[in-house]
Design a protein around this motif. Structure first.
Motif, short mmCIF file in Angstrom:
data_model
loop_
_atom_site.label_atom_id
_atom_site.label_comp_id
_atom_site.label_asym_id
_atom_site.label_seq_id
_atom_site.Cartn_x
_atom_site.Cartn_y
_atom_site.Cartn_z
N VAL A 220 0.86 -1.18 0.00
CA VAL A 220 0.00 0.00 0.00
C VAL A 220 0.90 1.23 0.00
CG1 VAL A 220 -1.70 1.32 1.32
CG2 VAL A 220 -1.86 -1.18 1.23
N HIS A 221 0.62 2.16 -0.93
CA HIS A 221 1.37 3.41 -0.98
C HIS A 221 0.43 4.56 -0.66
CE1 HIS A 221 4.69 1.35 -3.02
NE2 HIS A 221 3.77 0.78 -3.79
N VAL A 222 0.92 5.52 0.06
CA VAL A 222 0.09 6.68 0.35
C VAL A 222 0.58 7.86 -0.48
CG1 VAL A 222 -0.75 8.27 2.13
CG2 VAL A 222 -0.30 5.87 2.69
N LEU A 223 -0.34 8.42 -1.23
CA LEU A 223 -0.03 9.54 -2.11
C LEU A 223 -0.55 10.82 -1.48
CD1 LEU A 223 1.00 10.36 -5.00
CD2 LEU A 223 -1.33 9.99 -5.79
N SER A 224 0.32 11.82 -1.44
CA SER A 224 -0.12 13.12 -0.92
C SER A 224 0.66 14.20 -1.64
CB SER A 224 0.13 13.17 0.59
OG SER A 224 -0.11 14.49 1.05
N ALA A 225 -0.05 15.23 -2.06
CA ALA A 225 0.56 16.36 -2.76
C ALA A 225 1.49 15.92 -3.89
CB ALA A 225 1.31 17.25 -1.77
N GLY A 226 1.08 14.87 -4.60
CA GLY A 226 1.79 14.49 -5.81
C GLY A 226 3.01 13.64 -5.63
N ARG A 227 3.20 13.08 -4.42
CA ARG A 227 4.29 12.09 -4.29
C ARG A 227 3.93 11.03 -3.25
NH1 ARG A 227 7.87 16.44 -1.44
NH2 ARG A 227 7.98 17.26 -3.53
N ILE A 228 4.63 9.90 -3.32
CA ILE A 228 4.37 8.83 -2.37
C ILE A 228 5.07 9.20 -1.06
CG2 ILE A 228 4.71 6.37 -1.87
CD1 ILE A 228 2.88 6.84 -4.29
N ILE A 229 4.28 9.26 0.01
CA ILE A 229 4.90 9.69 1.27
C ILE A 229 5.07 8.55 2.26
CG2 ILE A 229 4.21 12.12 1.16
CD1 ILE A 229 1.90 11.29 3.09
N LYS A 230 4.39 7.44 1.98
CA LYS A 230 4.58 6.31 2.89
C LYS A 230 4.21 5.03 2.18
CE LYS A 230 3.62 4.65 7.49
NZ LYS A 230 3.52 4.99 8.87
N SER A 231 4.93 3.95 2.42
CA SER A 231 4.59 2.66 1.83
C SER A 231 4.61 1.61 2.92
CB SER A 231 5.62 2.27 0.76
OG SER A 231 5.65 3.28 -0.24
N GLY A 232 3.80 0.58 2.75
CA GLY A 232 3.78 -0.49 3.74
C GLY A 232 2.98 -1.66 3.24
N GLY A 233 2.66 -2.58 4.10
CA GLY A 233 1.88 -3.75 3.72
C GLY A 233 0.39 -3.45 3.80
N ALA A 234 -0.43 -4.50 3.68
CA ALA A 234 -1.88 -4.35 3.68
C ALA A 234 -2.37 -3.67 4.96
CB ALA A 234 -2.56 -5.71 3.50
N GLU A 235 -1.62 -3.86 6.04
CA GLU A 235 -2.06 -3.29 7.33
C GLU A 235 -2.07 -1.76 7.31
OE1 GLU A 235 0.77 -4.79 6.74
OE2 GLU A 235 2.30 -3.33 7.30
N LEU A 236 -1.29 -1.17 6.40
CA LEU A 236 -1.25 0.29 6.30
C LEU A 236 -2.63 0.85 5.92
CD1 LEU A 236 0.26 3.00 6.33
CD2 LEU A 236 1.11 2.48 4.04
N ALA A 237 -3.33 0.10 5.08
CA ALA A 237 -4.66 0.54 4.68
C ALA A 237 -5.60 0.59 5.88
CB ALA A 237 -5.21 -0.39 3.60
#
Lengths: 253, 490
Positions: A220-237
């Motif tokens: 799971v990647h978190v996108l904010s203001a046009g860039r990926i700011i955090k990545s992790g496994g399914a638990e991140l969601a």
């Protein structure tokens, strides 16, 4: 080699100055389902459009490699023929154009670009009818014009049908869950799950965690203001679902 | 789908210019002296060996024409036409009166072959099932060079010939009907046509006969500086049926040439006429140089009760089109239909539509018009639906859709509705849309090229009308539309 490698991608709307993607980096491996989550306005849909080659956007920096080849200079149809598929958030209606006509045009256009002959009609019919049945698409839906008069659920199932026929290498699902009830969501998710394979990758763009209950992501990647700011496994969601975006976005900023 | 693919291939095959019928035929022609006068009218009539009444009829028209003014209400713009700077009669020299195909100049046969219109019956018979045969009247500049399958048609009593020939063989029929739908006084161009028309087709279907094959006329303008003024007369007697198709092409020349035709249809009790046009005159180049001025008067008279006349047109050619195929719904319970696809690209100007004149009781009409504008073209639908006091329960349904490709073209809809009876029901729907970037992107994301995507979307837009064309011409028309739109995007 990664299936998709996005390096420092910077893009804006062609007729505006404001950057929407700001040096985005993202890698998707073969066989992987990567979820991209993020608040409204973070650039999720822009990312999908830029990758698919929509004209309204201008890439100002960076590259996107599909199987090692930069696709950003290719036209949308060339990218499609290289195996990139975008499932639209709002599938487009084409009045007067029959579904079968459209599906056949798409399948054969891609085959031709890849040096193959057109698919013989009986084989095509068999293929469509088979896939349609799996996705709960009625013969009546196949006789109608492309997406015209379809319910939200029908439109999304129709996107799944096209994906199943075109067998892409990389499928981008843009907010596939929007406007779907649970039953429709399950059918669409089943369609995606059935297509998971070691050679194929998925980018699942979504605002809500709900969809990821049915399509289990590998990352799971978190996108904010046009860039990926955090990545992790399914638990991140799940974490995002519980705490909201503000927490992570705040930290990153 | 195959049609879309073929379309695109055909478009690619055409290199620089999109118009593939632009060649001209080198052939010795006999021309009338240049210009227009009573002497020219006499000359044409004499060349055709016409009866005295016909000459008088022409001269009447000519004298009236001199008092008339060119109409200027259409949304088209062109320089003043110099009516003295053109030829009104041009006929292949070798072809005074060919008795059989063997006497026709091979250059002409070759021309039609190149256009895809075989004139030798054995060639036609070779590849086609009997039910798909088409009888052709081939008009080359001012004269009909041949009419095929005449003998076979005669067996069912159908008369199909050039109008010049009909004047000799069936003068009573011609005299009875000519000018009875479009009178010589009708309008500027129709009056001019009455004075100088040189040839055209004549069809008579006897009572109760269903014409055993499609009839068609293929018009070709070849000679320079020549106007084509043909006149077609179709009579469907009681309870008969005929389907008729006309096609037209011309060489690419950088002058403008005038085509001012008149078509009259008469349907008696319970008769039905289906008239289809695939109009592909040279449209001029992308800068608007050259091309045909297509100023045509077409009118059908549903004279009898329960008669029906249906116009279907696919208009892709001509620099300027000024054309309103109409129906006079005189007979009680008669029906009129108008299905139109008008495509304009480059600098083309189209002002076209129809008139449905409801005179009889319980008359019905239906208008479906699809205008597609691209390039810098202007495309206007102009239509009149009217109901007379006695036309109780008249019904009309009109649907006009316009599709814009690009942002330098224009689409205009000008409907006139006049009802003098309270029981009439007239419905009018109109839409204007653009081939949206969303639609293009969606198609291209699925693998279609830009050309394929446009062809697919436009074919979807015109589908309702294409379905009205005779089967054999549907695919042809589909291709033609896509070719006409080549280069309209990007």
């Amino acid at each position: 080699m990664s299936l998709l490698e996005i390096k420092n991608l910077t893009a804006k709307l062609a007729d505006e100055d404001k950057q929407i993607l700001n040096g985005l980096n993202l890698t998707v491996e073969k066989g992987q389902v990567a979820a991209i989550m993020g608040p409204n306005g973070s650039g999720k849909s822009t990312l999908s459009y830029v990758l698919a080659g929509r004209e309204d956007y201008e890439v100002t920096d960076g590259e996107a490699l599909l199987d090692g080849e930069n696709i950003l200079d290719l036209s949308p149809d060339e990218r499609a023929a290289k195996g990139l598929f975008l499932a639209f958030q709002y599938p487009i209606e084409i009045p007067g154009v029959g579904q079968m006509t459209f599906l056949k045009a798409a399948v054969n256009a891609q085959r031709r670009k890849n040096g193959l002959d057109d698919m013989p009609t009986p084989e095509f019919m068999k293929l469509v009818n088979g896939r349609a049945k799996e996705l709960g698409i009625s013969p009546d839906m196949l006789r109608r014009s492309v997406n015209v008069g379809f319910s939200g659920g029908e439109k999304k199932r129709n996107e799944s049908l096209q994906m199943a026929l075109l067998q892409p290498k990389l499928a981008i699902l843009d907010e596939t869950d929007s406007g779907l009830d649970i039953d429709a969501l399950k059918i669409v998710a089943d369609g995606v799950n059935a297509m998971r394979s070691p050679d194929r990758g998925f980018v699942v763009i979504t605002h809500y965690q709900r969809l990821l209950d049915y399509i289990k992501p590998d990352v799971v990647h978190v996108l904010s203001a046009g860039r990926i700011i955090k990545s992790g496994g399914a638990e991140l969601a799940l974490e995002l679902e519980a705490n909201g975006y503000a927490d992570i976005v705040g930290k990153a900023a | 789908m195959p049609a879309v693919q073929e379309t695109v291939e055909q478009v690619r095959a055409i290199d620089v210019d999109q118009y593939k019928y632009g060649f001209s035929t080198e052939i010795e022609m006999e021309l009338a002296p240049k210009g227009l006068s009573e002497d020219i009218v006499r000359y044409i009539s004499a060349r055709k060996n016409e009866p005295a009444w016909m000459l008088e009829w022409r001269l009447d028209a000519y004298r009236r024409w001199l008092t008339m003014r060119e109409p200027d209400w259409a949304r088209v713009d062109y320089p003043q036409i110099d009516f003295q700077d053109m030829y009104y009669y041009a006929a292949p020299k070798s072809n005074a009166a060919p008795k059989s195909l063997d006497e026709i100049d091979p250059a002409i046969l070759e021309t039609y072959k190149k256009l895809g219109i075989p004139l030798r019956e054995q060639e036609i018979l070779a590849g086609v099932a009997p039910e798909n045969r088409i009888a052709v009247d081939a008009v080359f500049d001012s004269v009909s060079v041949v009419t095929t399958f005449k003998e076979e048609l005669k067996k069912s009593g159908v008369i199909f010939s050039s109008i010049s020939e009909a004047l000799h063989e069936h003068p009573e029929l011609v005299k009875q009907y000519i000018g009875s739908v479009v009178p010589t006084t009708d309008n500027y161009y129709a009056t001019l046509n009455a004075a100088v028309f040189s040839d055209g087709s004549f069809v008579y279907i006897p009572p109760g006969v269903r014409c055993p094959m499609e009839l068609s006329t293929y018009f070709r303008i070849n000679e320079q500086k020549t106007g084509q003024f043909e006149r077609t007369l179709i009579i469907a007697d009681k309870g008969s049926y005929v389907s008729y198709l006309e096609g037209c092409t011309a060489p690419m020349r950088d002058e403008n040439q005038l085509h001012a035709a008149v078509v009259e249809l008469i349907a008696h009790d319970d008769a039905e006429i289906k008239y289809s046009t695939v109009q592909n005159w040279y449209p001029g180049d992308s800068q608007g140089k050259g091309g045909i001025y297509n100023f045509v008067t077409k009118r059908g008279d549903c004279r009898g009760a329960r008669s029906k006349i249906s116009w279907t047109q696919v208009e892709t050619g001509s620099a300027i089109t000024w054309k309103y195929p109409s129906c006079i719904l005189r007979g009680d319970d008669s029906q009129g239909e108008f299905y139109s696809i008008a495509v304009s690209n480059g600098a083309q100007q189209v002002d076209s539509g129809t008139k449905m004149i409801h005179l009889g009781k319980n008359t019905r009409s239906r208008i479906i018009s699809k205008g597609i504008s691209a390039g810098r073209s202007q495309n206007t639908y102009r239509g009149l639906v009217s109901a007379h006091r006695r036309a109780t329960n008249a019904k009309n349904f009109t649907n006009c859709d316009s599709l814009l490709i690009g942002n330098a073209c224009g689409a205009h809809t000008v409907p006139y509705i006049e009802s003098k009876t309270a029981s009439a029901v007239f419905e009018h729907e109109a839409t204007t849309s653009k081939v949206s970037e969303d639609q293009m992107f969606y198609c291209m994301q699925r693998g279609l090229t830009q050309e394929e995507a446009i062809a697919l979307i436009v074919n979807g837009f015109v589908k309702d009308v294409l379905q009205q064309l005779p089967m054999e011409f549907m695919v042809e028309a589909q291709k033609l539309i896509a070719i006409s739109l080549e280069g309209s995007v990007g």
